[in-house]
Write a protein that holds these residues in place. Structure first.
Motif, PDB file in Angstrom:
ATOM      1  N   ASP A   9      -5.347  42.232  20.292  1.00 40.24           N
ATOM      2  CA  ASP A   9      -4.856  41.489  21.459  1.00 40.24           C
ATOM      3  C   ASP A   9      -5.138  39.998  21.323  1.00 40.24           C
ATOM      4  N   PHE A  10      -6.358  39.660  20.931  1.00 42.00           N
ATOM      5  CA  PHE A  10      -6.717  38.252  20.760  1.00 42.00           C
ATOM      6  C   PHE A  10      -5.841  37.577  19.703  1.00 42.00           C
ATOM      7  N   LEU A  11      -5.629  38.264  18.583  1.00 44.95           N
ATOM      8  CA  LEU A  11      -4.913  37.649  17.473  1.00 44.95           C
ATOM      9  C   LEU A  11      -3.401  37.650  17.650  1.00 44.95           C
ATOM     10  N   SER A  12      -2.871  38.615  18.394  1.00 42.88           N
ATOM     11  CA  SER A  12      -1.424  38.683  18.542  1.00 42.88           C
ATOM     12  C   SER A  12      -0.900  37.775  19.653  1.00 42.88           C
ATOM     13  N   MET A  13      -1.701  37.537  20.681  1.00 39.44           N
ATOM     14  CA  MET A  13      -1.288  36.648  21.777  1.00 39.44           C
ATOM     15  C   MET A  13      -2.390  35.636  22.061  1.00 39.44           C
ATOM     16  N   PRO A  14      -2.628  34.712  21.128  1.00 40.63           N
ATOM     17  CA  PRO A  14      -3.771  33.806  21.296  1.00 40.63           C
ATOM     18  C   PRO A  14      -3.649  32.851  22.467  1.00 40.63           C
ATOM     19  N   LYS A  15      -2.459  32.334  22.728  1.00 40.64           N
ATOM     20  CA  LYS A  15      -2.314  31.340  23.797  1.00 40.64           C
ATOM     21  C   LYS A  15      -2.612  31.939  25.162  1.00 40.64           C
ATOM     22  N   TYR A  20     -16.756  37.074  13.698  1.00 42.09           N
ATOM     23  CA  TYR A  20     -16.224  35.758  14.032  1.00 42.09           C
ATOM     24  C   TYR A  20     -16.226  35.512  15.544  1.00 42.09           C
ATOM     25  N   PHE A  21     -16.389  36.562  16.321  1.00 42.79           N
ATOM     26  CA  PHE A  21     -16.418  36.458  17.783  1.00 42.79           C
ATOM     27  C   PHE A  21     -17.785  36.876  18.317  1.00 42.79           C
ATOM     28  N   SER A  22     -18.839  36.645  17.556  1.00 39.50           N
ATOM     29  CA  SER A  22     -20.170  37.138  17.920  1.00 39.50           C
ATOM     30  C   SER A  22     -20.709  36.525  19.211  1.00 39.50           C
ATOM     31  N   GLU A  23     -20.292  35.322  19.556  1.00 38.49           N
ATOM     32  CA  GLU A  23     -20.770  34.660  20.772  1.00 38.49           C
ATOM     33  C   GLU A  23     -19.851  34.895  21.969  1.00 38.49           C
ATOM     34  N   ASN A  24     -18.759  35.606  21.779  1.00 34.70           N
ATOM     35  CA  ASN A  24     -17.791  35.835  22.840  1.00 34.70           C
ATOM     36  C   ASN A  24     -18.278  36.952  23.760  1.00 34.70           C
ATOM     37  N   GLU A  25     -18.333  36.665  25.047  1.00 34.88           N
ATOM     38  CA  GLU A  25     -18.849  37.631  26.022  1.00 34.88           C
ATOM     39  C   GLU A  25     -17.957  38.867  26.129  1.00 34.88           C
ATOM     40  N   LYS A  26     -16.654  38.666  26.105  1.00 40.62           N
ATOM     41  CA  LYS A  26     -15.719  39.793  26.217  1.00 40.62           C
ATOM     42  C   LYS A  26     -15.886  40.769  25.040  1.00 40.62           C
ATOM     43  N   VAL A  27     -16.042  40.232  23.853  1.00 41.32           N
ATOM     44  CA  VAL A  27     -16.220  41.069  22.662  1.00 41.32           C
ATOM     45  C   VAL A  27     -17.559  41.789  22.717  1.00 41.32           C
ATOM     46  N   ARG A  28     -18.593  41.095  23.154  1.00 43.28           N
ATOM     47  CA  ARG A  28     -19.918  41.737  23.228  1.00 43.28           C
ATOM     48  C   ARG A  28     -19.931  42.861  24.255  1.00 43.28           C
ATOM     49  N   GLY A  88      -9.165  31.990  29.259  1.00 44.79           N
ATOM     50  CA  GLY A  88     -10.566  31.658  29.032  1.00 44.79           C
ATOM     51  C   GLY A  88     -11.360  32.769  28.367  1.00 44.79           C
ATOM     52  N   LEU A  89     -10.687  33.732  27.774  1.00 42.24           N
ATOM     53  CA  LEU A  89     -11.385  34.851  27.136  1.00 42.24           C
ATOM     54  C   LEU A  89     -11.833  34.532  25.721  1.00 42.24           C
ATOM     55  N   VAL A  90     -11.157  33.580  25.088  1.00 41.92           N
ATOM     56  CA  VAL A  90     -11.467  33.211  23.711  1.00 41.92           C
ATOM     57  C   VAL A  90     -11.179  31.717  23.543  1.00 41.92           C
ATOM     58  N   THR A  91     -11.842  31.102  22.576  1.00 50.66           N
ATOM     59  CA  THR A  91     -11.613  29.679  22.331  1.00 50.66           C
ATOM     60  C   THR A  91     -10.749  29.496  21.082  1.00 50.66           C
ATOM     61  N   GLU A  92     -10.158  28.324  20.987  1.00 46.37           N
ATOM     62  CA  GLU A  92      -9.351  28.011  19.813  1.00 46.37           C
ATOM     63  C   GLU A  92     -10.202  27.983  18.553  1.00 46.37           C
ATOM     64  N   ALA A  93     -11.435  27.534  18.675  1.00 49.26           N
ATOM     65  CA  ALA A  93     -12.326  27.467  17.514  1.00 49.26           C
ATOM     66  C   ALA A  93     -12.634  28.864  16.975  1.00 49.26           C
ATOM     67  N   GLU A  94     -12.825  29.824  17.863  1.00 46.90           N
ATOM     68  CA  GLU A  94     -13.082  31.204  17.417  1.00 46.90           C
ATOM     69  C   GLU A  94     -11.874  31.763  16.687  1.00 46.90           C
TER      70      GLU A  94
END
Length: 120
Positions: free
Chosen positions: A67-73, A36-44, A79-85
């Motif tokens: 980390d992404f899922l527990s503290m999304p805001k 679900y985060f395949s286009e995210n630079e940090k994850v890659r 700028g590490l992840v988008t709301e759509a992701e």
């Protein structure tokens, strides 16, 4: 049988249950979660660095997802992840990712209580 002995047995059994849940999440749910985060630079970058599929590598890759899922805001604001992701991840998968680690925190505090109780 004393209450302390029962508490000790439940605490030790809980450690193995939590460990099993964490291993299940890391070995069965991590790849689906990362898709679900395949286009995210940090994850890659994280996947490239920790990509040998050893247990330590899976733990660190899962740590980023938790980390992404527990503290999304916080991560959206940075700028590490988008709301759509984050919105694209199904609720059941979020639960599989977060709950073993939340239970581990509870287990840690229960272990601290056990240690204080044992030394008392």
């Amino acid at each position: 049988m004393s209450f302390f002995l029962v508490y000790s047995i439940v605490l030790m059994a809980g450690a193995f249950v939590i460990w099993g849940l964490m291993l299940f999440a890391e070995y069965r749910k991590l790849d689906e979660l990362e898709s679900y985060f395949s286009e995210n630079e940090k994850v890659r970058r994280n996947k490239r660095f920790w990509g040998r599929n050893q247990p330590i590598d899976k733990f660190h890759r899962m740590r980023l997802m938790v980390d992404f899922l527990s503290m999304p805001k916080t991560h959206i604001k940075a700028g590490l992840v988008t709301e759509a992701e984050l919105a694209s991840v199904p609720v059941a998968l979020k639960r599989w990712a977060l709950w073993p680690y939340r239970l581990a925190v509870i287990w840690f505090f229960a272990s601290v209580i056990w240690s204080i109780w044992h030394n008392w």
